[in-house]
Design an enzyme around this catalytic site. Sequence first.
Site, PDB file in Angstrom:
ATOM      1  N   ARG A 291       1.150  -1.251   0.220  1.00 49.46           N
ATOM      2  CA  ARG A 291       0.213   0.248  -0.227  1.00 49.46           C
ATOM      3  C   ARG A 291       1.354   1.469   0.341  1.00 49.46           C
ATOM      4  O   ARG A 291       1.531   1.755   1.399  1.00 49.46           O
ATOM      5  CB  ARG A 291      -1.077   0.269   1.189  1.00 49.46           C
ATOM      6  CG  ARG A 291      -1.307   1.416   0.855  1.00 49.46           C
ATOM      7  CD  ARG A 291      -2.724   1.396   1.745  1.00 49.46           C
ATOM      8  NE  ARG A 291      -3.386   0.383   1.619  1.00 49.46           N
ATOM      9  CZ  ARG A 291      -5.245   0.613   2.615  1.00 49.46           C
ATOM     10  NH1 ARG A 291      -5.676   1.321   3.451  1.00 49.46           N
ATOM     11  NH2 ARG A 291      -6.021  -0.567   1.908  1.00 49.46           N
TER      12      ARG A 291
ATOM     13  N   HIS B 297      -7.063   0.492  -6.289  1.00 41.46           N
ATOM     14  CA  HIS B 297      -7.130  -0.211  -5.345  1.00 41.46           C
ATOM     15  C   HIS B 297      -7.772  -0.963  -5.798  1.00 41.46           C
ATOM     16  O   HIS B 297      -9.314  -1.986  -5.705  1.00 41.46           O
ATOM     17  CB  HIS B 297      -8.444   0.794  -4.465  1.00 41.46           C
ATOM     18  CG  HIS B 297      -8.279  -0.162  -2.808  1.00 41.46           C
ATOM     19  ND1 HIS B 297      -7.312  -1.113  -2.744  1.00 41.46           N
ATOM     20  CD2 HIS B 297      -9.011   0.038  -1.798  1.00 41.46           C
ATOM     21  CE1 HIS B 297      -7.689  -1.207  -1.802  1.00 41.46           C
ATOM     22  NE2 HIS B 297      -8.586  -0.560  -1.104  1.00 41.46           N
TER      23      HIS B 297
ATOM     24  N   GLN C 201     -10.000  -3.849  -3.742  1.00 40.62           N
ATOM     25  CA  GLN C 201     -11.015  -3.897  -2.876  1.00 40.62           C
ATOM     26  C   GLN C 201     -12.350  -4.158  -4.092  1.00 40.62           C
ATOM     27  O   GLN C 201     -12.929  -4.340  -4.635  1.00 40.62           O
ATOM     28  CB  GLN C 201     -10.907  -1.657  -3.176  1.00 40.62           C
ATOM     29  CG  GLN C 201     -12.346  -1.175  -2.622  1.00 40.62           C
ATOM     30  CD  GLN C 201     -12.822  -2.272  -1.174  1.00 40.62           C
ATOM     31  OE1 GLN C 201     -12.484  -1.890  -0.119  1.00 40.62           O
ATOM     32  NE2 GLN C 201     -14.655  -2.820  -0.798  1.00 40.62           N
TER      33      GLN C 201
ATOM     34  N   ASP D 222     -17.750   5.931  -1.618  1.00 38.87           N
ATOM     35  CA  ASP D 222     -16.674   6.448  -1.036  1.00 38.87           C
ATOM     36  C   ASP D 222     -16.222   7.958  -0.472  1.00 38.87           C
ATOM     37  O   ASP D 222     -16.490   8.427  -0.952  1.00 38.87           O
ATOM     38  CB  ASP D 222     -14.838   5.527  -2.019  1.00 38.87           C
ATOM     39  CG  ASP D 222     -13.350   5.892  -1.466  1.00 38.87           C
ATOM     40  OD1 ASP D 222     -14.019   5.521  -0.280  1.00 38.87           O
ATOM     41  OD2 ASP D 222     -12.439   5.556  -1.774  1.00 38.87           O
TER      42      ASP D 222
ATOM     43  N   CYS E   5     -16.505   1.079   0.247  1.00 42.31           N
ATOM     44  CA  CYS E   5     -15.651  -0.220   0.821  1.00 42.31           C
ATOM     45  C   CYS E   5     -15.160   0.455   2.210  1.00 42.31           C
ATOM     46  O   CYS E   5     -14.375  -0.350   2.521  1.00 42.31           O
ATOM     47  CB  CYS E   5     -14.824   0.883  -0.272  1.00 42.31           C
ATOM     48  SG  CYS E   5     -14.340   2.274  -0.465  1.00 42.31           S
TER      49      CYS E   5
ATOM     50  N   ARG F  29     -12.930  -9.245   1.135  1.00 38.69           N
ATOM     51  CA  ARG F  29     -12.012  -8.956   0.655  1.00 38.69           C
ATOM     52  C   ARG F  29     -11.148 -10.174   0.991  1.00 38.69           C
ATOM     53  O   ARG F  29     -10.167 -10.252   0.820  1.00 38.69           O
ATOM     54  CB  ARG F  29     -11.318  -7.774   1.355  1.00 38.69           C
ATOM     55  CG  ARG F  29     -11.465  -6.669   0.905  1.00 38.69           C
ATOM     56  CD  ARG F  29     -11.870  -6.300  -0.196  1.00 38.69           C
ATOM     57  NE  ARG F  29      -9.838  -5.656   0.277  1.00 38.69           N
ATOM     58  CZ  ARG F  29      -9.379  -4.823   0.424  1.00 38.69           C
ATOM     59  NH1 ARG F  29     -10.114  -3.853   0.832  1.00 38.69           N
ATOM     60  NH2 ARG F  29      -7.832  -4.652   0.474  1.00 38.69           N
TER      61      ARG F  29
HETATM   62  N1  NVA Z   1      -9.893   6.011  -1.806  1.00 40.25           N
HETATM   63  C1  NVA Z   1     -10.038   6.076  -0.062  1.00 40.25           C
HETATM   64  C2  NVA Z   1     -10.099   4.839   0.121  1.00 40.25           C
HETATM   65  C3  NVA Z   1      -9.695   4.152   1.472  1.00 40.25           C
HETATM   66  C4  NVA Z   1      -9.730   2.790   1.443  1.00 40.25           C
HETATM   67  C5  NVA Z   1      -8.274   6.887  -0.084  1.00 40.25           C
HETATM   68  O1  NVA Z   1      -6.937   6.116  -0.608  1.00 40.25           O
HETATM   69  O2  NVA Z   1      -8.453   6.671   1.010  1.00 40.25           O
HETATM   70  N1   CP Z   2     -11.632  -0.413   1.904  1.00 40.37           N
HETATM   71  C1   CP Z   2      -9.805  -0.344   2.631  1.00 40.37           C
HETATM   72  O1   CP Z   2      -9.351  -0.941   1.340  1.00 40.37           O
HETATM   73  O2   CP Z   2     -10.049  -0.355   3.563  1.00 40.37           O
HETATM   74  P1   CP Z   2      -8.885   0.183   4.783  1.00 40.37           P
HETATM   75  O3   CP Z   2      -7.837   1.497   4.433  1.00 40.37           O
HETATM   76  O4   CP Z   2      -9.150  -0.457   6.379  1.00 40.37           O
HETATM   77  O5   CP Z   2      -7.501  -1.215   4.272  1.00 40.37           O
END
Ligand code: NVA
Ligand code: CP
Length: 302
Positions: free
Chosen positions: A98, A125, A128, A219, A259, A287
Amino acid sequence: MKHLLSVTDVKQDIFEILEQAAVFKQDPFSITPMKNKTLAMIFEKASTRTRISFELAMAHLGGNPLYLSASDMQLGRGEIIEDTAKVMSRYVDGVMIRAKEHDDVLKFAENSDVPVINGLTNKEHPCQAITDIFTVYEHKKTYQVKMSYIGDGNNVCNSLLLACALVGMDITVICPPGYEPDIAIVEDAQMLAEETGSKIEVTNNVLKGVKDADVIYTDVWVSMGDEREKLQRLIDLHDYQVNMDLLTHAKSDVIVMHCLPAIRDQEITDEVIQSSINVILDQAENRMHVQAAIIYKLLRDE
Ligand code: NVA
Ligand code: CP
């Protein structure tokens, strides 16, 4: 498929992964093909679901998950990605990352001898979105539905566009001017959609966009890394909220997806989250099963 960096990487394998995920969901402990294998997971940003679901997916398959916080690694002190990737390839069987910058994940993969999985970047992502397709199918028993994604055209939205296009699902993205998804991704999704017959649309018009929706997805308005723009985003996205009134314009059996994490009464009202119309917890659970199928596809010995 060597790596999973973008949803497009699963073009040939998506249905196999979705079917395998359904098998793992029935019995997560059915096989242990990851015995003596390690999946390292590097996190440069916060996570609840991705970390827990990947750790458990690897454990269910008999393998070892290894959590690494980027800030505690030499990466955080300036060791270059190339060296980190080469060294880690000598230790582990796969790496999930990540990262803040999508290009860093691409660079890691270029220098890795083991499979690399994108666990979220500023651009995509994929785990997801592949899971979300699984969850839609679980509830609707078909891919021939219309998803309306409303809000910020962000990383999750980009991956959903590609995932819907891959399985023939229609998707309409509804966002304010200036918050549209990545134009190159929209074009890629349109090209994929020519093969599968799905319809890809981007609009600023909320009511037009949610009309006849089978699935409404949203989201956060302020993704990780966007915090400095928070006040402007709350103003710009104000009219793009998922609330009970919005749902009356969709199909009567519409389901709501998110998500997570969700910021109540920003992108989605508390009332919608509390109602049984949403399948948000199924998404979170799935997931684990879909990522088990991804790990199985990428890391098992053929
Ligand atoms: N769009 C959000 C998704 C978190 C799972 C982010 O990137 O923070
Ligand atoms: N949806 C998702 O990826 O959640 P987290 O940021 O908690 O991993």
